[in-house]
Enzyme design. Sequence first.
Site, PDB file in Angstrom:
ATOM      1  N   LEU A 165     -22.583 -17.217  34.614  1.00  0.00           N
ATOM      2  CA  LEU A 165     -22.238 -17.810  35.899  1.00  0.00           C
ATOM      3  C   LEU A 165     -23.538 -18.037  36.656  1.00  0.00           C
ATOM      4  O   LEU A 165     -24.499 -17.272  36.498  1.00  0.00           O
ATOM      5  CB  LEU A 165     -21.324 -16.885  36.719  1.00  0.00           C
ATOM      6  CG  LEU A 165     -19.899 -16.641  36.207  1.00  0.00           C
ATOM      7  CD1 LEU A 165     -19.211 -15.596  37.075  1.00  0.00           C
ATOM      8  CD2 LEU A 165     -19.092 -17.936  36.204  1.00  0.00           C
ATOM      9  N   ASP A 166     -23.587 -19.061  37.477  1.00  0.00           N
ATOM     10  CA  ASP A 166     -24.769 -19.298  38.302  1.00  0.00           C
ATOM     11  C   ASP A 166     -25.032 -18.092  39.201  1.00  0.00           C
ATOM     12  O   ASP A 166     -24.109 -17.324  39.521  1.00  0.00           O
ATOM     13  CB  ASP A 166     -24.576 -20.539  39.174  1.00  0.00           C
ATOM     14  CG  ASP A 166     -24.520 -21.821  38.366  1.00  0.00           C
ATOM     15  OD1 ASP A 166     -25.081 -21.844  37.254  1.00  0.00           O
ATOM     16  OD2 ASP A 166     -23.924 -22.795  38.857  1.00  0.00           O
TER      17      ASP A 166
END
Length: 327
Positions: A133-134
Amino acid sequence: MNEVPSTLFFESVVRNEQRGFFLVDALAARFTYLSRDAWRQKILNGVVTLNGEVASPETIVQAKDKIVYRVDDYAEPEVPTHFETLYRDDDFLILSKPAGIPVHHTGRIFYNTFTGVVRRAFQNDEISPMHRLDRDTGGIMVLAMNADTLKRFEKSLEHILLRKLYLCVVRGSFPEGETVCELPLAEDPQHKIRIKMFPRENGKPCKTVFRKVAEFRENIGDIEAPFSVVEAELFTGRKHQIRAHLASLGHPIVGDKLYDFDGSFYLKLVEGPLSENDFRILGAHTQMLFAYRAQIAIPGKNPQWFAADNFPEEMRQVVQKIPQKWF
């Protein structure tokens, strides 16, 4: 547990393509955050060792040689290190990552990555994320508990992570019902921000389905109402897919430094920290995008839905206004 040590050691192994290089050239070629002259000075200062011995800049390196770089008075930005454990067995770990911490090391964060935090928490250096995930995106992640599990299942993750649902808070009045976006995405090599994704005919195929959850008429920070809460379901996994699709639809995510305000706050962040006034204009300190539900089939078990609710505080204040029947 996650206090950053004042002295940190960074280890690397010489790659095959760098065999026969001078030590200084091998470091400069691979770790470009320091110049060749800076690496030379580090070696002369004795903070770089080769196979456990202090070496000179002109020492010849061979493939698989071990280089250790010692950093004194080490410091890095603070990040949230709490997380929720949703499932654990001998092979798999399902966690909810907080927004604001990178999964892997970045140019400024090496110690308190999410991977590092989790490995220390479970005292297991083999734990590895099976996807990412960012940094500014929180929510559900699947991790392998050991190297064998990672090797066996990483390339067939789509048979384990069956469905991924995100909640997003976006600017404007989003269309009612369901919206399907299939704009292909790619980077624009001519754009000032090379990592940004754009709808392009030669881009990779993408599909995101959006479902409007709620609409509100109060301002967020300096962002004028209305704004909407939208559920996003990924059917492909391209870089920044949800963020880029929402921006292309005219509804950027609140707090998105890259896809709102033409990326001006991303460019400003590259030069230094943002101010509280900047965050007020953005509407939040972290982008309001959270992987809140996932259908996961642990091998040998029936598919199961997992849910996470450790939203960042600014997003929580919005989500708690959503009618509970949605959940």
